[in-house]
Write an enzyme that holds these catalytic residues in place. Structure first.
Site, PDB file in Angstrom:
ATOM      1  N   LYS A  68       0.825  -1.216   0.000  1.00 48.03           N
ATOM      2  CA  LYS A  68       0.000   0.000   0.000  1.00 48.03           C
ATOM      3  C   LYS A  68       0.858   1.264   0.000  1.00 48.03           C
ATOM      4  O   LYS A  68       0.427   2.309  -0.468  1.00 48.03           O
ATOM      5  CB  LYS A  68      -0.946  -0.011   1.213  1.00 48.03           C
ATOM      6  N   TYR A 192      -5.721  -4.922  -6.792  1.00 47.81           N
ATOM      7  CA  TYR A 192      -5.354  -4.876  -5.365  1.00 47.81           C
ATOM      8  C   TYR A 192      -4.780  -6.215  -4.873  1.00 47.81           C
ATOM      9  O   TYR A 192      -3.735  -6.250  -4.217  1.00 47.81           O
ATOM     10  CB  TYR A 192      -6.600  -4.474  -4.553  1.00 47.81           C
ATOM     11  N   TYR A 243      -2.675  -0.057  11.468  1.00 45.78           N
ATOM     12  CA  TYR A 243      -4.118  -0.158  11.752  1.00 45.78           C
ATOM     13  C   TYR A 243      -4.421   0.377  13.141  1.00 45.78           C
ATOM     14  O   TYR A 243      -3.897   1.419  13.531  1.00 45.78           O
ATOM     15  CB  TYR A 243      -4.599  -1.611  11.578  1.00 45.78           C
ATOM     16  N   VAL A 261      -0.052  -8.509   6.575  1.00 44.76           N
ATOM     17  CA  VAL A 261      -0.440  -9.766   7.224  1.00 44.76           C
ATOM     18  C   VAL A 261       0.444 -10.952   6.821  1.00 44.76           C
ATOM     19  O   VAL A 261       0.322 -12.028   7.393  1.00 44.76           O
ATOM     20  CB  VAL A 261      -1.927 -10.153   7.012  1.00 44.76           C
TER      21      VAL A 261
HETATM   22  N1  GLU Z   1      -4.416  -8.495   1.142  1.00 40.54           N
HETATM   23  C1  GLU Z   1      -4.735  -8.315   2.553  1.00 40.54           C
HETATM   24  C2  GLU Z   1      -6.208  -8.029   2.673  1.00 40.54           C
HETATM   25  O1  GLU Z   1      -6.701  -7.262   1.897  1.00 40.54           O
HETATM   26  C3  GLU Z   1      -3.900  -7.218   3.104  1.00 40.54           C
HETATM   27  C4  GLU Z   1      -4.117  -7.015   4.576  1.00 40.54           C
HETATM   28  C5  GLU Z   1      -2.848  -6.713   5.329  1.00 40.54           C
HETATM   29  O2  GLU Z   1      -1.753  -7.049   4.912  1.00 40.54           O
HETATM   30  O3  GLU Z   1      -2.959  -6.115   6.416  1.00 40.54           O
HETATM   31  O4  GLU Z   1      -6.879  -8.546   3.503  1.00 40.54           O
END
Ligand code: GLU
Length: 314
Positions: A68, A192, A243, A261
Site C-alpha cells: 500500500k 489490489y 491499523y 499480514v
Molecule cells: N491483502 C490483505 C487483505 O486485503 C492485506 C491485509 C494486510 O496485509 O494487512 O486482507
C-alpha cells in the site's frame, strides 16, 4: 558514536530465534496459512549505502499491505493531492478491514492504508486500463525502487485471496455505491490482490524503502517523489501504518512503519535507515509479533526515533 549495527543485528536474530511467543500465522488467506512460523529475517539499508542482513533475510514473503505504501506513491504521482478528495488521512482506530466506519463516513475511507483506502488507491492506479497494465506498472515500480528485477508476484497467493476475499469485495462494492470506486469491482480487486501478492525478501524490501529515508531521492540518482511527499508518506506510515495498533507502534518503536499480514514490516528512519523485518506470526492486532519486537529492540539499541535528536556522533 554510530552504533555497531552488525552486533545489534546478530543479537536481535539470536533473541528472536529463542522467542517463545511467535504469534499466529494469518489464515484467512489460505495460501498464507501454509507458511512456517519459525522464520525471522531482518535487513537494514543505511543512508551511507550499507546493507546489513540477518536470519531469513533472503527468503521471499508476501508483502501484502506493505504494498500500500508503493501503491500510494504511484497514485499520488498520478493524481497528486486530488487523492485526498477520496481518501482521508486520519488513523482509523479500527481493524484493517472494518466495514462499520465506512458506512458512518459515507464511503470515504479514513486513510490509504486500511483496506478500503487501498482499494480506492488501486482504483486510481487502474486509471481506465486493464488490471494487467496497472499490475505491470506496480511491479516495474517496485523493481526500480529495489534495484532488483527478480521481484515477482506470487500468483497462488493472488488466486487464494481472489477466492476468499469476501470482506474486500464488500468494501469495494460499498464504495462503488458512493462512486468512490469507479471501475468494475472485480478489476479493482484484481489489481489490489495482485499488488498484495508481490513477494519480496527483507533485503529487497529494505532496498525498496530507501527513497523514504532519503527525502524522496532514489539512491542510484534521480527523484522518486518530492521531499514534501516523502515526509508525508512517512507521516501516514507513522499514524496509520499499523491499523488500530498504530499508536502502540509509535509508542514502542517511534519510527514510521507499515505492516502486512504476511508478517513483514517496512520501517523508515529518515536520513538514516530503511529497515525490513519479517516473521509470519501475527499478534492480536494483525501485525508481526517478532517483527515488532525486533524493531523495538533495534530502536532502543540504536537510539533511532523520530521523536528525539539523532544519537550522538551519528
Ligand atoms: N491483502 C490483505 C487483505 O486485503 C492485506 C491485509 C494486510 O496485509 O494487512 O486482507
Amino acid at each position: 558514536m554510530t552504533p555497531d549495527l552488525d552486533v545489534i543485528v546478530a543479537d536481535i536474530v539470536t533473541a528472536m530465534g529463542a522467542a517463545d511467543e511467535r504469534g499466529t500465522v494469518a489464515s484467512y488467506i489460505p495460501e498464507l496459512a501454509k507458511i512456517d512460523p519459525g522464520q525471522f529475517g531482518i535487513a537494514i539499508a543505511t543512508a551511507d549505502g550499507r546493507i546489513l542482513t540477518g536470519g531469513d533475510a533472503e527468503t521471499g514473503f508476501s508483502i501484502q499491505s506493505i504494498s500500500k505504501v508503493f501503491a500510494l506513491t504511484l497514485a499520488l504521482g498520478k493524481v497528486g493531492d486530488q487523492l485526498w478528495d477520496r481518501v482521508g488521512r486520519e488513523p482509523s482506530g479500527n481493524a484493517f478491514n472494518s466495514i462499520v466506519q465506512l458506512e458512518q463516513e459515507h464511503g470515504m475511507p479514513r486513510n490509504p492504508f486500511i483496506n478500503a483506502g487501498a482499494i480506492v488507491v488501486a482504483d486510481v492506479n487502474l486509471g481506465g486500463h486493464q488490471p494487467r497494465v496497472a499490475i505491470g506498472e506496480m511491479l516495474r515500480f517496485v523493481r526500480y525502487l529495489a534495484g532488483d528485477d527478480e521481484v515477482a508476484i506470487n500468483e497462488a497467493v493472488a488466486a487464494s485471496e481472489t477466492a476468499t476475499g469476501f470482506r474486500n469485495m464488500a468494501l469495494a462494492n460499498y464504495m462503488r455505491a458512493f462512486d468512490n470506486v469507479r471501475h468494475p469491482v472485480d478489476l479493482v480487486l484484481g489489481t489490489y490482490f495482485h499488488q498484495c501478492a508481490i513477494e519480496m525478501s527483507c533485503r529487497q524490501l529494505a532496498l525498496a524503502g530507501r527513497y523514504l529515508m532519503l527525502d524522496g531521492r532514489h539512491p542510484e540518482g534521480g527523484r522518486v517523489v518530492s521531499p514534501r511527499r516523502a515526509r508525508r508518506i512517512n507521516a501516514l506510515m507513522l499514524t496509520c501504518g499499523h491499523y488500530d495498533a498504530s499508536g502502540d507502534f509509535a509508542f514502542r518503536v517511534g519510527i514510521p512503519g507499515k505492516s502486512g499480514v504476511g508478517g513483514g514490516i517496512l520501517a523508515i528512519v529518515p536520513g538514516r535507515a530503511s529497515i525490513a523485518v519479517w516473521s509470519p506470526g501475527l499478534n492480536a492486532s494483525g501485525n508481526s509479533q517478532l517483527g515488532t519486537l525486533a524493531l523495538e529492540e533495534l530502536a532502543q539499541r540504536t537510539g533511532w526515533s523520530v521523536f528525539s535528536p539523532p544519537p550522538e556522533g551519528d
